[in-house]
Design an enzyme around this catalytic site. Structure first.
Site, PDB file in Angstrom:
ATOM      1  N   LYS A  13      50.705  34.207  39.885  1.00 30.79           N
ATOM      2  CA  LYS A  13      50.375  35.537  40.408  1.00 30.79           C
ATOM      3  C   LYS A  13      51.606  36.436  40.463  1.00 30.79           C
ATOM      4  O   LYS A  13      51.491  37.656  40.304  1.00 30.79           O
ATOM      5  CB  LYS A  13      49.789  35.416  41.817  1.00 30.79           C
ATOM      6  CG  LYS A  13      48.561  34.527  41.948  1.00 30.79           C
ATOM      7  CD  LYS A  13      47.367  35.115  41.253  1.00 30.79           C
ATOM      8  CE  LYS A  13      46.094  34.353  41.597  1.00 30.79           C
ATOM      9  NZ  LYS A  13      46.108  32.939  41.201  1.00 30.79           N
ATOM     10  N   ARG A  33      40.912  36.058  28.924  1.00 20.99           N
ATOM     11  CA  ARG A  33      41.951  35.040  28.925  1.00 20.99           C
ATOM     12  C   ARG A  33      42.487  34.983  27.490  1.00 20.99           C
ATOM     13  O   ARG A  33      41.773  34.603  26.569  1.00 20.99           O
ATOM     14  CB  ARG A  33      41.380  33.695  29.350  1.00 20.99           C
ATOM     15  CG  ARG A  33      42.235  32.480  29.011  1.00 20.99           C
ATOM     16  CD  ARG A  33      43.622  32.461  29.652  1.00 20.99           C
ATOM     17  NE  ARG A  33      43.605  32.627  31.087  1.00 20.99           N
ATOM     18  CZ  ARG A  33      43.410  31.627  31.955  1.00 20.99           C
ATOM     19  NH1 ARG A  33      43.203  30.400  31.520  1.00 20.99           N
ATOM     20  NH2 ARG A  33      43.443  31.861  33.252  1.00 20.99           N
ATOM     21  N   ASP A  37      45.892  36.814  31.644  1.00 15.42           N
ATOM     22  CA  ASP A  37      44.617  37.431  31.987  1.00 15.42           C
ATOM     23  C   ASP A  37      44.766  38.941  31.921  1.00 15.42           C
ATOM     24  O   ASP A  37      45.693  39.518  32.514  1.00 15.42           O
ATOM     25  CB  ASP A  37      44.176  37.008  33.383  1.00 15.42           C
ATOM     26  CG  ASP A  37      43.858  35.521  33.459  1.00 15.42           C
ATOM     27  OD1 ASP A  37      43.632  34.913  32.392  1.00 15.42           O
ATOM     28  OD2 ASP A  37      43.837  34.972  34.571  1.00 15.42           O
ATOM     29  N   ARG A  67      35.622  36.436  29.899  1.00 18.98           N
ATOM     30  CA  ARG A  67      34.923  35.727  30.969  1.00 18.98           C
ATOM     31  C   ARG A  67      34.153  36.756  31.810  1.00 18.98           C
ATOM     32  O   ARG A  67      34.747  37.564  32.503  1.00 18.98           O
ATOM     33  CB  ARG A  67      35.927  34.957  31.827  1.00 18.98           C
ATOM     34  CG  ARG A  67      36.765  33.988  30.994  1.00 18.98           C
ATOM     35  CD  ARG A  67      37.829  33.295  31.801  1.00 18.98           C
ATOM     36  NE  ARG A  67      38.776  34.236  32.410  1.00 18.98           N
ATOM     37  CZ  ARG A  67      39.837  33.867  33.129  1.00 18.98           C
ATOM     38  NH1 ARG A  67      40.074  32.578  33.310  1.00 18.98           N
ATOM     39  NH2 ARG A  67      40.648  34.769  33.644  1.00 18.98           N
ATOM     40  N   GLU A 101      47.453  38.321  35.411  1.00 25.01           N
ATOM     41  CA  GLU A 101      48.098  37.041  35.696  1.00 25.01           C
ATOM     42  C   GLU A 101      48.715  36.471  34.429  1.00 25.01           C
ATOM     43  O   GLU A 101      48.296  36.788  33.316  1.00 25.01           O
ATOM     44  CB  GLU A 101      47.099  36.020  36.263  1.00 25.01           C
ATOM     45  CG  GLU A 101      46.562  36.354  37.640  1.00 25.01           C
ATOM     46  CD  GLU A 101      45.662  35.263  38.184  1.00 25.01           C
ATOM     47  OE1 GLU A 101      45.697  34.117  37.672  1.00 25.01           O
ATOM     48  OE2 GLU A 101      44.903  35.553  39.133  1.00 25.01           O
ATOM     49  N   ARG A 108      33.796  37.526  40.315  1.00 27.78           N
ATOM     50  CA  ARG A 108      34.784  36.672  39.672  1.00 27.78           C
ATOM     51  C   ARG A 108      34.316  36.244  38.290  1.00 27.78           C
ATOM     52  O   ARG A 108      33.195  35.762  38.126  1.00 27.78           O
ATOM     53  CB  ARG A 108      35.061  35.432  40.531  1.00 27.78           C
ATOM     54  CG  ARG A 108      35.591  35.750  41.914  1.00 27.78           C
ATOM     55  CD  ARG A 108      35.584  34.520  42.802  1.00 27.78           C
ATOM     56  NE  ARG A 108      34.223  34.000  42.973  1.00 27.78           N
ATOM     57  CZ  ARG A 108      33.951  32.838  43.576  1.00 27.78           C
ATOM     58  NH1 ARG A 108      34.931  32.084  44.047  1.00 27.78           N
ATOM     59  NH2 ARG A 108      32.698  32.429  43.694  1.00 27.78           N
ATOM     60  N   LYS A 135      43.543  38.076  46.870  1.00 31.56           N
ATOM     61  CA  LYS A 135      43.541  36.692  46.405  1.00 31.56           C
ATOM     62  C   LYS A 135      44.787  35.972  46.899  1.00 31.56           C
ATOM     63  O   LYS A 135      45.853  36.582  47.057  1.00 31.56           O
ATOM     64  CB  LYS A 135      43.442  36.606  44.880  1.00 31.56           C
ATOM     65  CG  LYS A 135      44.400  37.491  44.107  1.00 31.56           C
ATOM     66  CD  LYS A 135      44.028  37.492  42.624  1.00 31.56           C
ATOM     67  CE  LYS A 135      44.886  38.494  41.838  1.00 31.56           C
ATOM     68  NZ  LYS A 135      44.498  38.548  40.413  1.00 31.56           N
ATOM     69  N   ASN A 169      49.337  32.591  33.299  1.00 29.19           N
ATOM     70  CA  ASN A 169      49.056  31.201  33.673  1.00 29.19           C
ATOM     71  C   ASN A 169      49.879  30.249  32.811  1.00 29.19           C
ATOM     72  O   ASN A 169      49.744  30.251  31.586  1.00 29.19           O
ATOM     73  CB  ASN A 169      47.560  30.922  33.502  1.00 29.19           C
ATOM     74  CG  ASN A 169      46.708  31.813  34.382  1.00 29.19           C
ATOM     75  OD1 ASN A 169      46.457  31.506  35.528  1.00 29.19           O
ATOM     76  ND2 ASN A 169      46.273  32.947  33.845  1.00 29.19           N
TER      77      ASN A 169
END
Length: 322
Positions: free
Chosen positions: A127, A213, A275, A227, A283, A235, A163, A285
């Protein structure tokens, strides 16, 4: 090229979903090319007085639910005996995992090629790392102070997403509108009464169409998946019920990837999933990004082939020093 010994630090292989797990897809590709595939869990890692070692299982894998792997042997091996080490334990990145990233570097004679590099993983909270590129992100605050967060929520007419800093899989993500009577209670819960910082981001309406993603290998985008959240949820995470759709990478997506590329390569973060929501990065990841299987099916690509291509190239470059 000569067969490599490729090891995976990961969660229990017994729990893997063979039709979804990205790590399993990479294992299958490594095996297909004739490489020796090993895996071990975090709890099997130790220091033997000289170097890091782990109780490792050599396995054969297959995409067959219920009997997706066989163990060929299970013996202690020093990490120096491994050519390539994938650090693919699922989040959260807790204290034990941070200790593991330090342990795996205790290879004084001949360290393996790391994907991703343990120092890079330690530095790149999923994050917080993206905040280095605040101009690419939605308006964002990180704080544990209730007045700061409540003021931010009150000023965002479109709404605010909250979050946990160390959250994953869509857990703990809340949407709050200005004037929401639950706002104070929600902030108190997420911050543990002001003891833990949280991420607050302005809500991006395009999120109803899904977030992307984008999977990157050696700094280059090689595939992605859109997504899309269900009708009764905000979400898009697949773990939270989001549905995968084909992703089309835009010029803006490629611009974001290009901006990230130098820093990712510098830190050894060579297999990541970013993301993107609308035109915004949200984000980065780096531990065990998912989406490989879905992107392959939807976009007729083979992301794991890019990953093993990179592993082979880096191992060949390092081999003369061994």
């Amino acid at each position: 090229m000569a067969a490599l010994t490729i090891a995976f630090l990961m969660d229990p292989l017994e729990t893997v979903r063979v039709d979804h797990d990205s790590t399993f897809a990479v294992m299958l590709e490594a095996q297909k090319r004739g490489h020796r595939v090993l895996y071990f869990e975090q709890g099997w890692l130790r220091f033997n007085g000289r170097a890091a070692e782990a109780r490792m299982r050599q396995v054969t894998v297959r995409r067959e639910v219920g009997r997706h792997f066989d163990v060929l042997d299970e013996v202690p091996r020093e990490l120096s005996d491994v050519d390539v080490l994938f650090l693919r334990k699922d989040p959260p990145v807790d204290v034990e995992f941070l200790h593991a990233t330090q342990m795996v570097e205790l290879c004084p004679e001949r360290p393996p090629v790391y994907l991703n590099h343990p120092a890079g993983i330690r530095d790149a909270n999923e994050k917080l790392f993206s905040l280095r590129y605040a101009d690419l992100m939605p308006d964002t605050r990180i704080s544990r102070e209730l007045p700061v967060l409540l003021d931010f929520i009150a000023r965002n007419e479109q709404g605010t997403i909250l979050k946990p800093v160390d959250g994953f899989g869509g857990k703990g993500i809340l949407f709050l509108s200005p004037g929401d009577r639950n706002a104070r209670s929600a902030v108190e819960l997420l911050t543990q009464g002001g003891r833990e910082a949280v991420v607050a981001q302005v809500y991006i309406p395009e999120s109803r169409q899904g977030d992307k993603r984008i999977l990157m290998v050696d700094g280059e985008p090689v595939g992605g998946v859109l997504r899309v959240p269900s009708g009764d949820d905000h979400r898009g995470n697949m773990a939270a019920g989001g549905t995968p759709h084909k992703a089309v990478l835009t010029a803006r997506d490629r611009e974001i990837c290009e901006r990230l590329k130098p820093e990712l390569r510098k830190r050894g973060l060579l297999f990541v999933g970013i993301d993107v929501l609308g035109d915004y990065l949200t984000e980065v990841n780096v531990t065990s990004p998912t989406g490989v299987v879905e992107a392959n099916l939807l976009d007729d690509v083979c992301i794991e082939a890019h990953v093993i291509d990179l592993a082979e190239r880096l191992a060949a470059e390092q081999r003369p020093a061994r």
